[in-house]
Design a protein around this motif. Structure first.
Motif, mmCIF file in Angstrom:
data_model
loop_
_atom_site.group_PDB
_atom_site.id
_atom_site.type_symbol
_atom_site.label_atom_id
_atom_site.label_comp_id
_atom_site.label_asym_id
_atom_site.label_seq_id
_atom_site.Cartn_x
_atom_site.Cartn_y
_atom_site.Cartn_z
ATOM 1 N N ALA A 120 0.813 -1.215 0.000
ATOM 2 C CA ALA A 120 0.000 0.000 0.000
ATOM 3 C C ALA A 120 0.848 1.269 0.000
ATOM 4 C CB ALA A 120 -0.939 0.007 1.206
ATOM 5 N N LEU A 121 2.091 1.203 0.464
ATOM 6 C CA LEU A 121 2.955 2.385 0.423
ATOM 7 C C LEU A 121 3.506 2.628 -0.974
ATOM 8 C CD1 LEU A 121 5.071 2.348 3.725
ATOM 9 C CD2 LEU A 121 3.030 3.677 3.183
ATOM 10 N N GLU A 122 3.761 1.549 -1.700
ATOM 11 C CA GLU A 122 4.352 1.666 -3.030
ATOM 12 C C GLU A 122 3.330 1.581 -4.156
ATOM 13 O OE1 GLU A 122 7.298 -1.377 -3.262
ATOM 14 O OE2 GLU A 122 8.487 -0.590 -1.592
ATOM 15 N N ASN A 123 2.109 1.127 -3.835
ATOM 16 C CA ASN A 123 1.083 0.917 -4.856
ATOM 17 C C ASN A 123 1.609 0.032 -5.983
ATOM 18 O OD1 ASN A 123 -1.506 2.234 -4.198
ATOM 19 N ND2 ASN A 123 -0.241 4.070 -4.024
ATOM 20 N N ASN A 124 1.991 -1.190 -5.600
ATOM 21 C CA ASN A 124 2.434 -2.139 -6.609
ATOM 22 C C ASN A 124 2.204 -3.567 -6.158
ATOM 23 O OD1 ASN A 124 4.564 -2.758 -4.851
ATOM 24 N ND2 ASN A 124 6.023 -1.465 -5.939
ATOM 25 N N VAL A 125 2.305 -4.457 -7.122
ATOM 26 C CA VAL A 125 2.256 -5.896 -6.890
ATOM 27 C C VAL A 125 3.588 -6.458 -7.359
ATOM 28 C CG1 VAL A 125 1.130 -8.062 -7.556
ATOM 29 C CG2 VAL A 125 -0.243 -6.012 -7.191
ATOM 30 N N SER A 126 4.127 -7.415 -6.614
ATOM 31 C CA SER A 126 5.429 -7.953 -6.996
ATOM 32 C C SER A 126 5.482 -9.451 -6.752
ATOM 33 C CB SER A 126 6.561 -7.259 -6.236
ATOM 34 O OG SER A 126 6.335 -7.338 -4.850
ATOM 35 N N LEU A 127 6.401 -10.078 -7.469
ATOM 36 C CA LEU A 127 6.620 -11.513 -7.376
ATOM 37 C C LEU A 127 8.096 -11.759 -7.104
ATOM 38 C CD1 LEU A 127 5.729 -14.506 -7.821
ATOM 39 C CD2 LEU A 127 6.214 -14.147 -10.263
ATOM 40 N N TYR A 128 8.374 -12.629 -6.115
ATOM 41 C CA TYR A 128 9.748 -12.954 -5.744
ATOM 42 C C TYR A 128 9.894 -14.465 -5.595
ATOM 43 C CZ TYR A 128 9.307 -8.207 -3.736
ATOM 44 O OH TYR A 128 9.045 -6.882 -3.515
ATOM 45 N N TYR A 129 11.142 -14.905 -5.612
ATOM 46 C CA TYR A 129 11.456 -16.205 -5.042
ATOM 47 C C TYR A 129 12.542 -15.988 -3.998
ATOM 48 C CZ TYR A 129 15.791 -16.573 -7.810
ATOM 49 O OH TYR A 129 17.038 -16.361 -8.350
ATOM 50 N N THR A 130 12.480 -16.757 -2.939
ATOM 51 C CA THR A 130 13.489 -16.708 -1.882
ATOM 52 C C THR A 130 14.239 -18.027 -1.903
ATOM 53 O OG1 THR A 130 12.178 -15.221 -0.499
ATOM 54 C CG2 THR A 130 13.869 -16.512 0.604
ATOM 55 N N ALA A 131 15.552 -17.962 -2.025
ATOM 56 C CA ALA A 131 16.394 -19.153 -2.071
ATOM 57 C C ALA A 131 17.600 -18.930 -1.170
ATOM 58 C CB ALA A 131 16.848 -19.450 -3.495
ATOM 59 N N GLY A 132 17.841 -19.873 -0.278
ATOM 60 C CA GLY A 132 18.962 -19.731 0.644
ATOM 61 C C GLY A 132 18.842 -18.519 1.539
ATOM 62 N N GLY A 133 17.604 -18.089 1.806
ATOM 63 C CA GLY A 133 17.378 -16.942 2.676
ATOM 64 C C GLY A 133 17.482 -15.600 1.990
ATOM 65 N N ARG A 134 17.710 -15.573 0.679
ATOM 66 C CA ARG A 134 17.835 -14.314 -0.058
ATOM 67 C C ARG A 134 16.652 -14.135 -1.002
ATOM 68 N NH1 ARG A 134 23.696 -13.203 -2.448
ATOM 69 N NH2 ARG A 134 22.717 -11.142 -2.557
ATOM 70 N N ARG A 135 16.003 -12.999 -0.902
ATOM 71 C CA ARG A 135 14.845 -12.713 -1.746
ATOM 72 C C ARG A 135 15.304 -12.131 -3.076
ATOM 73 N NH1 ARG A 135 10.587 -7.891 -0.764
ATOM 74 N NH2 ARG A 135 12.551 -6.813 -1.133
ATOM 75 N N ARG A 136 14.758 -12.680 -4.169
ATOM 76 C CA ARG A 136 15.101 -12.233 -5.517
ATOM 77 C C ARG A 136 13.838 -11.777 -6.236
ATOM 78 N NH1 ARG A 136 20.863 -12.710 -6.007
ATOM 79 N NH2 ARG A 136 21.510 -14.577 -4.871
ATOM 80 N N THR A 137 13.917 -10.629 -6.880
ATOM 81 C CA THR A 137 12.752 -10.083 -7.579
ATOM 82 C C THR A 137 12.595 -10.716 -8.953
ATOM 83 O OG1 THR A 137 13.036 -7.954 -6.458
ATOM 84 C CG2 THR A 137 11.680 -7.974 -8.444
ATOM 85 N N LEU A 138 11.362 -11.146 -9.248
ATOM 86 C CA LEU A 138 11.033 -11.616 -10.591
ATOM 87 C C LEU A 138 10.307 -10.538 -11.390
ATOM 88 C CD1 LEU A 138 9.883 -15.246 -9.781
ATOM 89 C CD2 LEU A 138 11.965 -14.554 -10.978
ATOM 90 N N LYS A 139 9.375 -9.809 -10.737
ATOM 91 C CA LYS A 139 8.664 -8.754 -11.461
ATOM 92 C C LYS A 139 7.936 -7.829 -10.504
ATOM 93 C CE LYS A 139 5.985 -8.022 -15.670
ATOM 94 N NZ LYS A 139 5.318 -8.654 -16.830
ATOM 95 N N TYR A 140 7.930 -6.517 -10.848
ATOM 96 C CA TYR A 140 7.132 -5.490 -10.174
ATOM 97 C C TYR A 140 6.136 -4.920 -11.179
ATOM 98 C CZ TYR A 140 10.072 -4.613 -5.990
ATOM 99 O OH TYR A 140 10.733 -4.691 -4.797
ATOM 100 N N VAL A 141 4.920 -4.635 -10.725
ATOM 101 C CA VAL A 141 3.920 -3.984 -11.560
ATOM 102 C C VAL A 141 3.166 -2.965 -10.715
ATOM 103 C CG1 VAL A 141 1.851 -4.289 -12.974
ATOM 104 C CG2 VAL A 141 3.635 -6.030 -13.011
ATOM 105 N N ASP A 142 2.998 -1.742 -11.228
ATOM 106 C CA ASP A 142 2.217 -0.736 -10.517
ATOM 107 C C ASP A 142 0.757 -1.183 -10.416
ATOM 108 O OD1 ASP A 142 4.420 0.905 -10.254
ATOM 109 O OD2 ASP A 142 3.952 2.100 -12.032
ATOM 110 N N ALA A 143 0.154 -0.951 -9.247
ATOM 111 C CA ALA A 143 -1.239 -1.339 -9.023
ATOM 112 C C ALA A 143 -1.779 -0.540 -7.844
ATOM 113 C CB ALA A 143 -1.353 -2.828 -8.730
ATOM 114 N N PRO A 144 -3.056 -0.156 -7.859
ATOM 115 C CA PRO A 144 -3.626 0.581 -6.734
ATOM 116 C C PRO A 144 -3.868 -0.338 -5.542
ATOM 117 C CG PRO A 144 -5.315 0.138 -8.382
ATOM 118 C CD PRO A 144 -4.017 -0.349 -8.962
ATOM 119 N N VAL A 145 -3.241 0.000 -4.407
ATOM 120 C CA VAL A 145 -3.404 -0.780 -3.177
ATOM 121 C C VAL A 145 -3.722 0.198 -2.050
ATOM 122 C CG1 VAL A 145 -2.410 -2.522 -1.662
ATOM 123 C CG2 VAL A 145 -1.648 -2.382 -4.045
ATOM 124 N N ALA A 146 -4.983 0.450 -1.806
ATOM 125 C CA ALA A 146 -5.387 1.408 -0.778
ATOM 126 C C ALA A 146 -5.081 0.866 0.608
ATOM 127 C CB ALA A 146 -6.878 1.710 -0.902
ATOM 128 N N GLY A 147 -4.574 1.729 1.494
ATOM 129 C CA GLY A 147 -4.350 1.350 2.873
ATOM 130 C C GLY A 147 -5.659 1.298 3.644
#
Length: 206
Positions: A120-147
């Protein structure tokens, strides 16, 4: 606890093909939800409790994360999927650094899983994978996320194909093979996010 043996989560619902929904309404208020395992990737002090909420989309209770940790997670015991869907209603309540709500799948342990989240602070949706305790970004997309409003976040996954929807609208569709095989499903937040969750639904795919 950030490391679990995946076999400890095995239960009878993993291969039924039925959609299962958890509402938290029958769970004791002020305590962690029975049948769930929680922790955080990267340490910190997550706090997952069932709380009364008159705005809950279900009936009366929600699952709320109110601690502070890098990546708090809470996974459903006995819910193991290879392919399928995971969906939750979430309400970002507060947070100076983040106001995030997410779902996890193919969760092997606290250091290895997929996560989709809305912020809600960034107004986006994102997809990650976490491997070995490290988060890796696959994709970010802007989207309305009301608080302070309820949203529905859904991930669909089959083989390498992943699709992420917010409030019924698809935002991300990618192929990725970093996390394969059976894993648990659950919910996720980030940093100082105080987030409520309700109507957690999961369904194994064909």
């Amino acid at each position: 606890m950030t490391k679990l043996v995946l076999g400890a989560l095995i239960g009878g619902l993993a291969s039924t093909g039925r959609a299962e929904t958890v509402t938290f309404d029958a769970d004791p208020v002020g305590a962690p939800p029975p049948g769930w395992t929680s922790g955080s990737t990267g340490g910190g002090n997550p706090r997952w409790t069932v709380e009364a909420d008159p705005t809950a989309p279900g009936r009366s209770n929600v699952l709320r994360q109110s601690g502070s940790a890098p990546f708090p997670w809470c996974v459903k015991q006995g819910a193991l999927l290879v392919d399928g869907i995971v969906e939750v209603k979430f309400k970002p309540l507060s947070g100076r650094e983040d106001q995030a709500g997410g779902v996890v799948w193919r969760w092997k342990d606290g250091d290895n899983y997929y996560v989709a989240r809305a912020n809600a602070l960034e107004n986006n949706v994102s997809l990650y994978y976490t491997a070995g305790g490290r988060r890796r970004t696959l994709k970010y997309v802007d989207a309305p996320v009301a608080g302070n409003a309820w949203h529905t976040l859904r991930a669909e996954f089959k083989g390498t194909r992943i699709r992420v929807l917010l409030d019924g609208k698809p935002y991300i569709e990618v192929d990725d093979s970093h996390i394969a095989g059976t894993g648990a499903v659950g919910v996720w937040t980030k940093a100082d996010s105080v987030t409520a969750f309700d109507d957690f639904t999961y369904q194994p795919g064909p």
